[in-house]
Every structure is written in C-alpha cells, then in structure tokens.
Design a protein around this motif. Structure first.
Motif, PDB file in Angstrom:
ATOM      1  N   TYR A  57       0.563  47.896  -6.128  1.00 56.53           N
ATOM      2  CA  TYR A  57       1.590  49.529  -6.172  1.00 56.53           C
ATOM      3  C   TYR A  57       2.708  48.934  -5.300  1.00 56.53           C
ATOM      4  CZ  TYR A  57       2.674  54.322  -4.423  1.00 56.53           C
ATOM      5  OH  TYR A  57       3.190  55.424  -4.088  1.00 56.53           O
ATOM      6  N   TYR A  58       3.804  48.929  -5.593  1.00 55.30           N
ATOM      7  CA  TYR A  58       5.016  48.917  -5.434  1.00 55.30           C
ATOM      8  C   TYR A  58       5.535  50.365  -5.217  1.00 55.30           C
ATOM      9  CZ  TYR A  58       9.749  48.080  -4.028  1.00 55.30           C
ATOM     10  OH  TYR A  58      11.247  47.658  -3.436  1.00 55.30           O
ATOM     11  N   PRO A  59       5.446  50.654  -3.390  1.00 61.19           N
ATOM     12  CA  PRO A  59       5.130  52.743  -3.449  1.00 61.19           C
ATOM     13  C   PRO A  59       7.021  52.766  -3.390  1.00 61.19           C
ATOM     14  CG  PRO A  59       4.860  51.262  -2.263  1.00 61.19           C
ATOM     15  CD  PRO A  59       5.160  50.065  -2.667  1.00 61.19           C
ATOM     16  N   PRO A  60       7.948  52.148  -3.311  1.00 62.94           N
ATOM     17  CA  PRO A  60       9.461  53.162  -3.312  1.00 62.94           C
ATOM     18  C   PRO A  60       9.685  53.039  -4.785  1.00 62.94           C
ATOM     19  CG  PRO A  60       9.685  51.081  -2.224  1.00 62.94           C
ATOM     20  CD  PRO A  60       8.291  51.158  -3.042  1.00 62.94           C
ATOM     21  N   ASP A  61       9.740  55.225  -5.170  1.00 63.24           N
ATOM     22  CA  ASP A  61      10.163  55.560  -5.817  1.00 63.24           C
ATOM     23  C   ASP A  61      10.935  56.631  -6.353  1.00 63.24           C
ATOM     24  OD1 ASP A  61       9.244  57.660  -4.267  1.00 63.24           O
ATOM     25  OD2 ASP A  61       7.766  58.145  -5.613  1.00 63.24           O
ATOM     26  N   PRO A  62      12.528  56.106  -6.098  1.00 64.42           N
ATOM     27  CA  PRO A  62      13.706  56.754  -6.122  1.00 64.42           C
ATOM     28  C   PRO A  62      13.790  57.808  -7.099  1.00 64.42           C
ATOM     29  CG  PRO A  62      14.306  54.722  -6.003  1.00 64.42           C
ATOM     30  CD  PRO A  62      13.194  54.651  -5.844  1.00 64.42           C
ATOM     31  N   SER A  63      14.188  58.792  -7.452  1.00 69.93           N
ATOM     32  CA  SER A  63      14.230  59.703  -8.623  1.00 69.93           C
ATOM     33  C   SER A  63      14.318  58.990  -9.436  1.00 69.93           C
ATOM     34  CB  SER A  63      15.312  61.619  -7.761  1.00 69.93           C
ATOM     35  OG  SER A  63      14.203  62.107  -7.374  1.00 69.93           O
ATOM     36  N   SER A  64      15.345  58.006  -9.226  1.00 70.91           N
ATOM     37  CA  SER A  64      15.943  57.485 -10.493  1.00 70.91           C
ATOM     38  C   SER A  64      15.111  55.931 -11.005  1.00 70.91           C
ATOM     39  CB  SER A  64      17.473  56.972 -10.557  1.00 70.91           C
ATOM     40  OG  SER A  64      17.396  55.985  -9.711  1.00 70.91           O
ATOM     41  N   TRP A  65      13.640  56.636 -11.014  1.00 73.11           N
ATOM     42  CA  TRP A  65      13.286  54.779 -11.188  1.00 73.11           C
ATOM     43  C   TRP A  65      12.632  54.046 -12.090  1.00 73.11           C
ATOM     44  CZ3 TRP A  65       7.424  54.360 -12.008  1.00 73.11           C
ATOM     45  CH2 TRP A  65       6.896  55.730 -12.728  1.00 73.11           C
ATOM     46  N   GLU A  66      13.494  55.547 -13.309  1.00 71.88           N
ATOM     47  CA  GLU A  66      13.078  54.672 -14.557  1.00 71.88           C
ATOM     48  C   GLU A  66      14.113  53.748 -14.969  1.00 71.88           C
ATOM     49  OE1 GLU A  66      10.856  54.642 -17.073  1.00 71.88           O
ATOM     50  OE2 GLU A  66       9.195  56.335 -16.184  1.00 71.88           O
ATOM     51  N   GLU A  67      15.318  54.027 -14.175  1.00 67.72           N
ATOM     52  CA  GLU A  67      16.758  53.356 -14.563  1.00 67.72           C
ATOM     53  C   GLU A  67      17.308  52.859 -13.480  1.00 67.72           C
ATOM     54  OE1 GLU A  67      20.018  56.081 -15.831  1.00 67.72           O
ATOM     55  OE2 GLU A  67      17.692  57.404 -15.475  1.00 67.72           O
ATOM     56  N   CYS A  68      16.988  53.000 -12.359  1.00 61.30           N
ATOM     57  CA  CYS A  68      17.221  52.024 -10.960  1.00 61.30           C
ATOM     58  C   CYS A  68      16.945  50.785 -11.069  1.00 61.30           C
ATOM     59  CB  CYS A  68      17.350  52.629  -9.600  1.00 61.30           C
ATOM     60  SG  CYS A  68      16.000  52.953  -9.389  1.00 61.30           S
ATOM     61  N   THR A  69      17.912  49.764 -10.190  1.00 57.53           N
ATOM     62  CA  THR A  69      17.279  47.962 -10.102  1.00 57.53           C
ATOM     63  C   THR A  69      16.625  47.657  -9.094  1.00 57.53           C
ATOM     64  OG1 THR A  69      19.733  47.387  -9.541  1.00 57.53           O
ATOM     65  CG2 THR A  69      18.712  47.911 -11.789  1.00 57.53           C
ATOM     66  N   ILE A  70      15.928  47.136  -9.012  1.00 52.89           N
ATOM     67  CA  ILE A  70      15.121  46.521  -7.452  1.00 52.89           C
ATOM     68  C   ILE A  70      16.428  45.994  -6.254  1.00 52.89           C
ATOM     69  CG2 ILE A  70      13.705  44.633  -6.082  1.00 52.89           C
ATOM     70  CD1 ILE A  70      12.719  47.039  -7.230  1.00 52.89           C
ATOM     71  N   GLY A  71      18.087  45.212  -7.642  1.00 52.67           N
ATOM     72  CA  GLY A  71      18.720  45.194  -6.155  1.00 52.67           C
ATOM     73  C   GLY A  71      19.475  46.192  -6.312  1.00 52.67           C
ATOM     74  N   GLY A  72      19.866  48.094  -6.825  1.00 44.65           N
ATOM     75  CA  GLY A  72      20.800  47.994  -5.845  1.00 44.65           C
ATOM     76  C   GLY A  72      19.454  49.353  -5.173  1.00 44.65           C
ATOM     77  N   ASN A  73      18.344  48.926  -5.199  1.00 44.37           N
ATOM     78  CA  ASN A  73      17.491  49.623  -4.103  1.00 44.37           C
ATOM     79  C   ASN A  73      17.566  49.055  -2.883  1.00 44.37           C
ATOM     80  OD1 ASN A  73      14.455  50.544  -6.855  1.00 44.37           O
ATOM     81  ND2 ASN A  73      15.716  51.248  -6.446  1.00 44.37           N
ATOM     82  N   ILE A  74      17.576  47.594  -3.055  1.00 45.52           N
ATOM     83  CA  ILE A  74      17.486  46.908  -2.238  1.00 45.52           C
ATOM     84  C   ILE A  74      18.991  47.458  -0.994  1.00 45.52           C
ATOM     85  CG2 ILE A  74      17.723  44.559  -0.822  1.00 45.52           C
ATOM     86  CD1 ILE A  74      15.580  43.837  -2.969  1.00 45.52           C
ATOM     87  N   GLY A  75      20.143  47.513  -2.284  1.00 45.39           N
ATOM     88  CA  GLY A  75      21.407  47.636  -1.439  1.00 45.39           C
ATOM     89  C   GLY A  75      21.273  48.857  -1.201  1.00 45.39           C
ATOM     90  N   THR A  76      20.882  49.952  -1.522  1.00 44.92           N
ATOM     91  CA  THR A  76      21.412  51.258  -0.593  1.00 44.92           C
ATOM     92  C   THR A  76      19.944  51.585  -0.578  1.00 44.92           C
ATOM     93  OG1 THR A  76      20.211  52.225  -2.554  1.00 44.92           O
ATOM     94  CG2 THR A  76      22.087  52.372  -2.464  1.00 44.92           C
ATOM     95  N   ALA A  77      18.555  50.512   0.884  1.00 47.33           N
ATOM     96  CA  ALA A  77      18.111  51.154   1.188  1.00 47.33           C
ATOM     97  C   ALA A  77      17.077  52.084   0.429  1.00 47.33           C
ATOM     98  CB  ALA A  77      17.965  51.218   2.350  1.00 47.33           C
TER      99      ALA A  77
END
Lengths: 459, 459
Positions: free
Chosen positions: B131-151
């Motif tokens: 299980y990789y928990p972080p689930d921003p609303s845009s999870w179907e589109e957003c990238t892990i690199g973006g997730n890391i950049g924006t925490a």
C-alpha cells in the motif's frame, strides 16, 4: 583558568544566574563527554545550565562575540561522541529546561522544553491516554533535546518510527543568538523548506533546540510478546523476512544472538535458552495480539524455529523485554569495554550482515555479540574487548570498521539511530560521497558561519 | 523564436533526442502553468521531455551555462502555480521518466522514476499486497515527482500521514548538473543532515528529483465508511474533537458543508441530505471496522448528530467517498471558477475556522464552500466566483487572503498540503518571519547559487 576563560565566564555571568555558570575544571571535565568509546574529549572552559530561552540566547551571543565553540548537551547518554567537548569550549547543558509545557489530547501534541527526560514525558502523556513512542534504551535518563539532536530510535520503531517522525515544530536559538521558529502545531503543513527535519539528527551543529512540539499517538493496548528459538542466525533472519513480507505489523521485532543470550544469563540469571543460536522476540499491541502472535509463530516454525513460546501475560512479556534491554550492559560485562556498532541494512540483507559479522569476529579473534532491531534491519554488533590491552583494542577498532564497510556493501547505512558524532565522521564521508558532503558544508555555513556550533562533529 | 532561444534549443538537442525538445510556442505555452487560479504564466522557450538521468543532467548543465531558468514539472495538477513558467524559461517535464523500477515486499519499498502516476504506483504495489498511502485528489493523473515536489497529502493522511513520510531516499540532479544521492533504502538511518526531507515540498527550487525510494505499508483491510449529519458545523467539529480525543484512529475523517453538499447533488444527483449543515464521513480500515464505526457513531450522536448512517458494505462506502471526491469539481461548477484555499489549523480550532470562514463569506457576499480533511484540521475553503466579473474576482481574492490570516491567527498554517508556489509566497513570508526566511534564502543559494531553479517561487 587562563585569561580568555576568565573573561568568557565573566561575560556569561552577566546574563545567567551565578549557579548556572560552572568553571571548576574537575566539574567541567566531567561534562566533557558522552558514553561513546574511542572518542577524544577535553576540558570545557565553562559549563552553563540555563533555564530560559533568553539565557540560551545570551550564551550564544557571548560565544559568537568571543568565537568560542559551544556543544549543546542533554543527558550525555549518546554513543557517538556527539556531545563531547574540547579544551576551552562552552558546554551548554539544557537539563534544567525540563518542563512539559502542554499536553493536548485533541490535537495530540505535547510542547516540551529540551531537558525533559524521555521517560518523564512518556509517563506524563500516558496519564492522558496518549503515547510518545520513541524509546531509546536510555529512555529513563536521556532527554528529548538529545533525542532530537541524535534522531534517536528504540525498540518500537518497527511499527512507530523514529524521533524524527514525532517532531512537528521547534524553537531554535541560532549560533548568533537569534530565535528561529520552525514547523507547526498542526497535523499537516508544507509552508516552506522542512527546517524542522534539518535540525533533527544534526547533533547540535546547526542550532540549539529550546522548545519542541511533538506529535503523540493514542495509547495502544499493552503488547504481548513471543519468543522463538532458532538453530542458526540465518533461520531467524529468514523468519524476520517472512513476517514482514507476510504483511504483519509487529510493535517490536528483536533479535539476540547466542553471545548476547549468554551474556544476559551470566549477568542476570534470566534462564534464557543457551543452546539456541538466535532468539527472536516479536510483539503485537493490536486488538487481538494472541491471534497475531499465533500467525507469526507459525511463520517462525516454517522458518525452522525449534521452540515458539508466546508469553501468557503482560508480566511474562515484560520479562522477555527486560532480557533484551539488558543486552548491551551484559555484553559490556564480558570484557569490561564494548564498542557498540549501529549498522542498518535493508531487512532482506539482515542474514548476510549477521553472517559477515560472525566472519569478522573470527578473523579478528574477538567476541562480538549482536542484538538487533531485526524488523528494521538495524543491528548493534557489539565488540567486547579489554581496553587495557592495546593490541586487542586495535583489533576491536578494526573489526568495528569492517562491520560498517560490510553494512555499506549490503546497501545499508553506518548508523541507523546512534548518529555520527566523532566516532563515525570519516565513515560518514564515505557513505555520503563528495557531492552530498559539499552540500552539508554549505548548509552548515548558512546556519553557523563562524563554525562555533559543535565544530568537528558529523563531518 | 529569438536568437537566444534558438541557441538554447540547439544546445539542448545536442544531448536529447529530437522528439524530446519542443519549441513551438503554441505547445510550450500549454506547458506554462498548473491548475492554480490567479497565477501569472508565460511562454516557455523550450519544453524538454528527457527519459534518462543523463539527459536531465544535460538539461541542467545547459541551463547553467546559459543562465536560463528551469521549472521541473509533473502532471501540472498543482494548485499553487509552483509549476508555472515565465517567458523564455525551460520547462523540464519528467513525465516520460515513468518506470516503476522495483517493488520489494520484504523491505517494503518501491523505487520509482519521478514521472510515475500516483495511481499507477498504487495499483502496482497493491498486486504485491502492499500500500502506498498518499492519495491526493488528482491521484489518477498526478506524478510521484510532483507529489514529492509539493509534499502532497490526501484523504488518508489522518491515519497514514503525507508524502514526506514515505520518501526514504532520492536521486537529485542539482542546478549545475551534478547527481546527488540522499537518504537510504533502509527502514532507519541518521547519517548526516536530512537532505531528503529538504527536497520534499521544495517545489523544484533546490534540484530535480530523478529517482525516489519510497516506503510502503502492508495493504490494510478495505475501509468501511460512516456518514453523520449535523445541524451546525460547530457540532460536526465538536464530533471531530471527541473522536480524536477518544483515541480513535480513523483511516479517513472528512467534512463537507452545506454549500459543498448542494454543489455535489447539483452536479451528480447523489442524493446527499440537503437539510443538513455539515456532513462528516469517517472510515476505518481496521480488523473490525463495524465496531469502530459504532463507537464513533455514538460520539457523533453525543455531539448532536441528527443521523448516523454506517455504510453496509464496500460499495456504499465507495459511493460516499465518491461524493467527497467530487466536491472541488462540483464547487467549480457553481460560478465557473474557484480559488481553493488550504488552511490547516490545530484540529481543536477547526470549529473557529469554519465559523470565521462563514463570516468572511457573508462579509464579501460570496459563496464559499468548505470541504475539509477534518481529522487533520486541514480545510479547503473554496471561493466560488465569476472570473469575468472583475469586482467579484477582487472580492474572491480578498476573502481568500482573509481566510489565510484567520488560519494563522488560530495557530495554523497557510498551506496544509497544496504548497506555496506563486499563489501564497507573500503569505509564506508572513508565516515564517524574517529569521526563517533568511535561512531559506541561504539554503537556496547553497543548492542553486545562480538562481536558475524555479526562481520566484516559494519565497
């Protein structure tokens, strides 16, 4: 005292109560070091024991003015020499700033001063039905400030993580005396760079933590412990891999090797099984720990455990943990002195690390006991030696280094939780490489341009 | 294209495949911005789409040589303008570096390239029981690199925390093209300063993440959701406080206000209860979620809930979550445009924030819907306005600012999970204060002395 030290003490006394500035060399020398072996320590010029943020600011302003190095200290239970002082330094002991300022069960935070003892905080939050997980072995003595400085771990990390994960925000006195606020009181927050985490584990080299906002968890049910005996360390490590791959979340997963078991029996007659090569202790603090232990017990048996003994109750569980907690002290009794290593590898490499450590012990003709936070792959190979025997001491130091080299080879780190301090700074350079080291130096110079905060530590 | 841009493209093409360097202004302009409102964006000179670390290094060396600013980008689903470009910049899109390199169930880690889409990774690890928990609303589109950049955060944070807690180690290409390795593959590690965390949430201002080692959890049981209706937002917030003070650990604890509920009904005819002032959604993914929901349902009733409806099964649970996930899109439909705020307060202050937000909506004569990750005190007051109406747009911007001021007053932060970008950089200065800002600038200059990495963002 030389003239410089006299002037230093005088200036410090201008902003601190008389009883907070100690200059007797017999006393200052006793503050000169933590519990690490093989780390040089000198006689500090002054020990200061401030009670307020303003007093800490006064100390740092004075140090800046006179360009005198400062080493922040907690209970000096560290194992890497990070709290060691050199001749003429200021020891800045935070032990008198020991208030628990706030405990909030809704926000699940505690606000504390740095000198609060870990166990004191743990008990205080427990009264509110809350839980502060990080539990280094020295938890009855070590301070939260020291835990933050060294990013301490403990037995609970396999489920609850390390100190870093519980620090939400900090007040920090900078090298020049300015007061910095970092982080937040909120559960989430991404405003700016994560300065909070930069301070955690920085071993007093970037600033002096004077207040911390800590995250708390709800108190879990009491944990129930299982002990499993194995005829080889490899089989025990295999069991660890099966448990973790099986999706289990133990609250503790510890390993003791035969040397450690015997040392504990010799010291405390605990009746641990001496015929076994490795003992695993596994615990759950879930709603139904007996069911979880049964599942884990089956995995241990499948991995070749010869005995699987779940504790019947809390008292039996405590006894097993007691044995584990005695390990390092018991190993110290073997030859009088120990060097405790702290190599952490991916848990899939735990077996390889233990096998390699046994090889190294044989090569150097030394007793090396291993206890490990096995679920985290974090091992404490503990070299037992006679410090009065120069030749044996040399072999001890060499074996210690070889274990770190092996850890790096296996994709691990030279320190899982004890930190770098003086003891491992050459090794840190090796682990980090030149690009990272270059950035470390840059960051250090941003926070401490004069290099007065614990110089010569970490890198 | 001007001469400088032609030369830039030429130099970039020397180290990149032809199809990886785009210069058509119609295309580069489309890469110029993320999804934030009220943030200026220009026309980048070049968009590069590298596939390898070496290609990223070539881009950064070229940018350094020519002193051209670079903005690293993922899927551009951000809400703060952090991925926006100005005229003449290089857009460095990482979306083609989208490999999941490794998934290890024993070490519970994944190693990924930055362009992997969050949902793709989540599904890949799920196949291994992980299980990789972080689930921003845009999870179907957003990238892990973006997730890391924006925490990035998401719905699961109340139990599982944010992206930062899952990043163990990074490979980062620095401004000058050097490759930096940070962190580790191990469960624990305290070797040196925590550079990994410094990059998380730094919005591309310190380096370009080209690889990440991520921590994984075992897959939890499917969660069961409960819905509780309240006649006031204050009562719903009181229930949140009771749930958290009661030691419960929900896997989700969300709040939707009346405006949000109506917007969702208007858009998707979901039959949510429009007579209610606030709806709480609470979920558990424990061994016995029905028992946990029963306990929480009782707390909601005690806080004044008029209806408490536990979902009967997974399908009903999904429907309730669907409603929550539609909230922002539904609010956007109200007046055509929204400004989504992201204020996080200590959860004990949640009621005060909602009350104050209602006052602000009234004062500015605006519709402001609030949905919130209530368990974290992280609210998204969403200002609905008609962007073609200049006067209403001005009021929207002013109300947005007043909500942030209120958040700070209540001990909160201006951003719980969306980041600072362009949108909130004046506000960041207000939250951090001059000492912290000074250190931020110092750190930035260590990593990016020429100021070519996403300049003008964050601070």
């Amino acid at each position: 005292m030389d003239a410089a030290s006299v002037r230093l003490a005088e200036l410090l006394r201008a902003g601190l109560p008389a009883d907070a500035v100690l200059t007797d060399p017999d006393i200052t020398r006793s503050y000169g070091h933590d519990m690490a072996s093989f780390c040089e320590a000198g006689t500090p010029a002054v020990v200061v024991l401030p009670r307020t943020v303003e007093e800490v600011q006064h100390v740092m302003r004075t140090a800046t003015e006179l360009r005198v190095p400062v080493v922040p200290q907690g209970a000096r239970t560290g194992l890497s020499g990070a709290a060691n002082a050199e001749d003429g330094w200021i020891v800045l002991s935070l032990v008198r700033m020991d208030a628990v300022l706030e405990i909030d069960p809704v926000d699940r935070i505690a606000v504390v001063e740095p000198g609060v003892v870990n166990a004191v905080l743990s008990r205080a939050v427990d009264e509110h039905g809350l839980y502060y997980p990080p539990d280094p072995s020295s938890w009855e003595e070590c301070t939260i400030g020291g835990n933050i400085g060294t990013a301490s771990g403990g037995l609970c990390c396999v489920k609850y993580g390390v100190t870093a994960e519980y620090v939400l925000g900090l007040d920090v006195v900078l090298a020049d005396g300015r007061l910095l606020h970092t982080g937040r009181r909120t559960a989430k927050g991404v405003a700016g760079y994560d300065l909070t985490r930069l301070f955690v584990g920085s071993e007093g080299s970037l600033g002096v933590v004077v207040r911390a906002v800590l995250a708390l968890k709800p108190r879990p049910p009491a944990q129930l412990v299982l002990a499993a005996e194995f005829t080889s360390a490899a089989a025990a490590c295999d069991a660890v891999c099966r448990i973790m791959a099986g999706g289990h979340v133990p609250s503790l997963l510890e390993l003791m090797d035969r040397t450690t078991i015997r040392a504990v029996n010799d010291m405390a007659q605990m009746g641990l099984p001496e015929t076994t090569e490795a003992l695993l202790l596994c615990a759950f603090d879930t709603a139904d720990p007996a069911a979880d232990l049964a599942a884990v017990g089956a995995l241990c048996s499948a991995a070749g455990a010869t005995q699987v003994v779940p504790a019947e109750d809390r008292a039996e569980s405590e006894l097993l943990l007691q044995a584990r907690r005695l390990s390092l002290v018991a190993l110290e009794a073997v030859k009088g002195t120990t060097m405790i290593d702290d190599v952490c590898v991916p848990r899939s490499q735990l077996g390889a690390l233990l096998e390699g450590t046994a090889r190294i012990a044989e090569k150097f003709d030394l007793t090396i006991g291993v206890c490990a936070h096995a679920g985290d792959g974090n091992t404490h190979p503990t070299v037992c030696f006679d410090a009065s025997d120069a030749e044996e001491s040399r072999r001890a130091r060499e074996s210690f280094d070889e274990i770190m080299a092996l850890g790096l080879e296996l994709g691990g780190t030279i320190t899982g939780e004890h930190g770098v301090g003086v003891l491992k700074k050459e090794w840190l350079a090796r682990e980090l490489g030149p690009v990272s080291l270059d950035l470390h130096r840059g960051i250090k110079s941003v926070f401490d341009p004069l290099g007065i905060l614990n110089p010569g530590k970490v890198f």
